[in-house]
Design a protein around this motif. Structure first.
Motif, PDB file in Angstrom:
ATOM      1  N   ALA A  14      -6.200  -9.061  -1.591  1.00 48.69           N
ATOM      2  CA  ALA A  14      -5.838  -7.683  -1.235  1.00 48.69           C
ATOM      3  C   ALA A  14      -5.035  -7.031  -2.354  1.00 48.69           C
ATOM      4  O   ALA A  14      -5.283  -5.881  -2.733  1.00 48.69           O
ATOM      5  N   MET A  15      -4.080  -7.784  -2.902  1.00 52.24           N
ATOM      6  CA  MET A  15      -3.247  -7.256  -3.987  1.00 52.24           C
ATOM      7  C   MET A  15      -4.099  -6.958  -5.220  1.00 52.24           C
ATOM      8  O   MET A  15      -3.895  -5.963  -5.912  1.00 52.24           O
ATOM      9  N   GLU A  16      -5.064  -7.828  -5.459  1.00 53.61           N
ATOM     10  CA  GLU A  16      -5.993  -7.638  -6.568  1.00 53.61           C
ATOM     11  C   GLU A  16      -6.783  -6.338  -6.364  1.00 53.61           C
ATOM     12  O   GLU A  16      -6.920  -5.530  -7.279  1.00 53.61           O
ATOM     13  N   ASN A  17      -7.270  -6.138  -5.145  1.00 53.95           N
ATOM     14  CA  ASN A  17      -8.037  -4.924  -4.842  1.00 53.95           C
ATOM     15  C   ASN A  17      -7.206  -3.661  -5.074  1.00 53.95           C
ATOM     16  O   ASN A  17      -7.724  -2.642  -5.524  1.00 53.95           O
ATOM     17  N   LEU A  18      -5.930  -3.746  -4.757  1.00 52.64           N
ATOM     18  CA  LEU A  18      -5.068  -2.568  -4.924  1.00 52.64           C
ATOM     19  C   LEU A  18      -4.911  -2.175  -6.381  1.00 52.64           C
ATOM     20  O   LEU A  18      -4.623  -1.023  -6.691  1.00 52.64           O
ATOM     21  N   ARG A  19      -5.089  -3.136  -7.269  1.00 54.36           N
ATOM     22  CA  ARG A  19      -4.955  -2.824  -8.688  1.00 54.36           C
ATOM     23  C   ARG A  19      -6.071  -1.907  -9.201  1.00 54.36           C
ATOM     24  O   ARG A  19      -5.939  -1.277 -10.232  1.00 54.36           O
ATOM     25  N   TYR A  20      -7.187  -1.824  -8.441  1.00 51.79           N
ATOM     26  CA  TYR A  20      -8.285  -0.934  -8.857  1.00 51.79           C
ATOM     27  C   TYR A  20      -8.001   0.525  -8.527  1.00 51.79           C
ATOM     28  O   TYR A  20      -8.708   1.423  -8.974  1.00 51.79           O
ATOM     29  N   MET A  21      -6.971   0.739  -7.696  1.00 47.95           N
ATOM     30  CA  MET A  21      -6.627   2.120  -7.345  1.00 47.95           C
ATOM     31  C   MET A  21      -5.852   2.745  -8.504  1.00 47.95           C
ATOM     32  O   MET A  21      -4.913   2.147  -9.002  1.00 47.95           O
ATOM     33  N   GLU A  22      -6.263   3.925  -8.921  1.00 51.37           N
ATOM     34  CA  GLU A  22      -5.561   4.594 -10.004  1.00 51.37           C
ATOM     35  C   GLU A  22      -4.453   5.484  -9.467  1.00 51.37           C
ATOM     36  O   GLU A  22      -4.470   5.882  -8.329  1.00 51.37           O
ATOM     37  N   VAL A  68       0.839  -1.203   0.000  1.00 54.89           N
ATOM     38  CA  VAL A  68       0.000   0.000   0.000  1.00 54.89           C
ATOM     39  C   VAL A  68       0.877   1.258   0.000  1.00 54.89           C
ATOM     40  O   VAL A  68       0.628   2.208  -0.749  1.00 54.89           O
ATOM     41  N   VAL A  69       1.927   1.251   0.800  1.00 54.50           N
ATOM     42  CA  VAL A  69       2.820   2.421   0.866  1.00 54.50           C
ATOM     43  C   VAL A  69       3.517   2.634  -0.474  1.00 54.50           C
ATOM     44  O   VAL A  69       3.623   3.753  -0.971  1.00 54.50           O
ATOM     45  N   GLU A  70       3.948   1.527  -1.069  1.00 47.21           N
ATOM     46  CA  GLU A  70       4.610   1.617  -2.371  1.00 47.21           C
ATOM     47  C   GLU A  70       3.677   2.211  -3.427  1.00 47.21           C
ATOM     48  O   GLU A  70       4.043   3.103  -4.184  1.00 47.21           O
ATOM     49  N   LYS A  71       2.424   1.728  -3.460  1.00 47.76           N
ATOM     50  CA  LYS A  71       1.485   2.176  -4.495  1.00 47.76           C
ATOM     51  C   LYS A  71       0.911   3.569  -4.232  1.00 47.76           C
ATOM     52  O   LYS A  71       0.752   4.378  -5.134  1.00 47.76           O
ATOM     53  N   TYR A  72       0.580   3.844  -2.974  1.00 43.70           N
ATOM     54  CA  TYR A  72      -0.129   5.096  -2.656  1.00 43.70           C
ATOM     55  C   TYR A  72       0.838   6.243  -2.364  1.00 43.70           C
ATOM     56  O   TYR A  72       0.511   7.403  -2.540  1.00 43.70           O
ATOM     57  N   ASN A  73       2.023   5.904  -1.919  1.00 42.74           N
ATOM     58  CA  ASN A  73       3.066   6.886  -1.602  1.00 42.74           C
ATOM     59  C   ASN A  73       2.558   8.038  -0.727  1.00 42.74           C
ATOM     60  O   ASN A  73       2.604   9.203  -1.120  1.00 42.74           O
ATOM     61  N   PRO A  74       2.101   7.722   0.483  1.00 44.74           N
ATOM     62  CA  PRO A  74       1.530   8.751   1.365  1.00 44.74           C
ATOM     63  C   PRO A  74       2.588   9.738   1.841  1.00 44.74           C
ATOM     64  O   PRO A  74       3.755   9.389   1.980  1.00 44.74           O
ATOM     65  N   GLN A  75       2.147  10.964   2.119  1.00 43.54           N
ATOM     66  CA  GLN A  75       3.054  11.986   2.658  1.00 43.54           C
ATOM     67  C   GLN A  75       3.025  12.024   4.175  1.00 43.54           C
ATOM     68  O   GLN A  75       3.853  12.692   4.795  1.00 43.54           O
ATOM     69  N   ALA A  76       2.041  11.364   4.755  1.00 43.96           N
ATOM     70  CA  ALA A  76       1.986  11.224   6.211  1.00 43.96           C
ATOM     71  C   ALA A  76       1.173   9.970   6.506  1.00 43.96           C
ATOM     72  O   ALA A  76       0.366   9.532   5.681  1.00 43.96           O
ATOM     73  N   ILE A  77       1.420   9.382   7.683  1.00 45.44           N
ATOM     74  CA  ILE A  77       0.706   8.164   8.080  1.00 45.44           C
ATOM     75  C   ILE A  77       0.115   8.361   9.473  1.00 45.44           C
ATOM     76  O   ILE A  77       0.759   8.945  10.353  1.00 45.44           O
TER      77      ILE A  77
END
Ligand code: TV7
Ligand code: CA
Ligand code: ZN
Length: 397
Positions: A388-396, A262-271
């Motif tokens: 879960a990994m499959e679900n992450l693929r729906y995130m653009e 999730v961190v790799e894909k979403y690259n948040p600026q704060a957690i």
């Protein structure tokens, strides 16, 4: 000599107003604010106060709580007392105070209580915003079930949502992670229509032998936010439903695999990390079988991502183990190693004595206190990760 070793240099702040401890939900109610007294005593007895900046934040005010909550709800909350409460009143029921479970009782000083724990979460958020801290801790917060006009599951005001709203004034993307044994439904719902917050909750999910769903009954693997592609919040929630009795090894690996992706894909600026301690073995309400160090390894994993972090409390219904866990996790934040023998000069020492195992120790084997067989097989968890990994693929993006 406290036996403290502290090689790393993170700026950690501790946000705590001791007045929060003195509130009582009622004698038989599982939520015990005095677990925070125990936590603070352990933190002080190990000398951790010298490794952090300590803040005693002011209570949040009405307008600050209205960043998220409806004003009508807040007016009601600010005025209700055990003396003037009318349990048959339509508002009383509509705002979540009714019901036979008495999850959200009206107790003396309720408004003061919610203002104090929310003030501490806001103070933590401001410390990240003005870069005074890399990690800001508020063990009194984490009340993740509260909705904008509804008290639910021991939660009246959602301090997490308010802290995230503050972070959004400067950060484009905030990741929320929730390891409380219950689903973080209030935070998920608050941000369901935005792509600027990603919510990830690990929790017990399922129906018991009497046919009751484990509270709050939401958060299955298919719940990834709105399905409408026009909705910006699409696929910006991820839920990891887990069965009874999950062990240290399984949970650590599940947490690390999913969270890293999730961190790799979403690259948040704060957690923002809600570290509810009811996912420990032997918790009065929980069903998992985690030891303190396994729970704490989730904090280590999140710390290793190197993003500004708010660490917040939540559930936890076996007070001495809540205190042990949050003391350990405070040490993890500052990079200290604590010895297993509890310091002998702590007040409330007797709370940590006379257990079957673990008396006088910081890291008792909680696995021995289990009352829940492990219903999670490795192949089932493997499938869960794949879903879960499959679900992450729906995130653009
Ligand atoms: C974040 N479990 C909060 C977790 C909130 C859990 C619940 C209790 C409980 C309440 C008590 C009490 C209790 C021993 C335990 C769905 C119902 C139950 C049927 C009519 N003892 C957090 C909330 C959960 C209150 N609620 O995530 C007073 O347990 O299961 C329920 C609700 C309502 C409907 N009824 C079934 O950890 C802080 N409550 C004793 C006294
Ligand atoms: Ca959770
Ligand atoms: Zn919980």
């Amino acid at each position: 000599d406290y036996g403290l070793e502290r090689p790393q240099g993170y700026n950690v702040s501790f946000h705590y107003n001791p007045h929060v401890e003195y509130h009582h939900f009622g004698s038989s109610h599982p939520m015990k604010p005095w677990r925070l007294t125990l936590t603070k005593q352990l933190v002080l007895s190990y000398g951790l106060e010298y490794t952090m900046d300590l803040y005693e934040p002011r209570p949040a005010n009405f307008n600050e709580l209205a960043i998220f909550h409806d004003r009508e709800y807040l007016s009601y909350l600010s005025e209700i007392t055990p003396q003037n409460a009318k349990p048959d009143d339509a508002q009383y029921i509509a705002y979540g105070f009714g019901g036979d479970s008495n999850d959200c009782p009206v107790f003396d000083g309720l408004w003061n209580y919610v203002s104090l724990y929310t003030g501490a979460s806001m103070s933590a958020a401001y410390n990240l915003l003005n870069k005074q801290s890399d990690i800001a801790i508020n063990w009194s917060g984490g009340l993740h079930h509260a909705k904008k006009n509804l008290a639910s599951g021991f939660c009246y005001v959602n301090d997490i949502v308010i802290a995230i709203q503050l972070l959004l004034t400067q950060h484009q993307r905030v990741l929320y992670i929730d390891i409380d044994v219950h689903h973080g439904d209030g935070v998920e719902q608050a941000f369901e229509s935005t792509d600027r917050v990603f919510t990830l909750s690990f929790h017990k999910y399922g129906i018991d032998r009497h046919g009751w769903p484990f509270f709050p009954g939401t958060g299955n693997i298919d719940e990834i936010g709105p399905k409408d592609p026009a909705n910006r919040g699409k696929a910006h929630s991820l839920n990891i439903p887990i069965d009874d009795g999950i062990d240290d090894h399984q949970y650590k690996s599940l947490f690390k695999t999913v969270t890293s992706k999730v961190v790799e894909k979403y690259n948040p600026q704060a957690i923002v990390l809600q570290s509810g301690a009811d996912s420990l073995g032997g918790d009065r309400l929980g069903r998992f079988n985690l030891n303190i160090k396994a729970h704490g390894s989730c904090i280590e994993t999140v710390k290793s991502f190197g993003r500004p972090l708010i660490l917040i409390g939540g559930g936890g219904y076996t007070p001495r183990n809540v205190a042990r866990t949050w003391c350990h996790e405070t040490a993890v934040c500052v990079g200290a190693t604590l010895h297993d023998d509890l310091p002998t000069h702590i007040p409330y020492l007797q709370a940590f004595q006379g257990e079957e195992n673990g008396g006088g120790r910081l890291y008792p084997d909680l696995h021995n206190t289990k009352r829940h067989d492990n219903l999670n097989t490795d192949p089932a968890l493997q499938k869960l990760v794949e879903r879960a990994m499959e679900n992450l693929r729906y995130m653009e993006g």
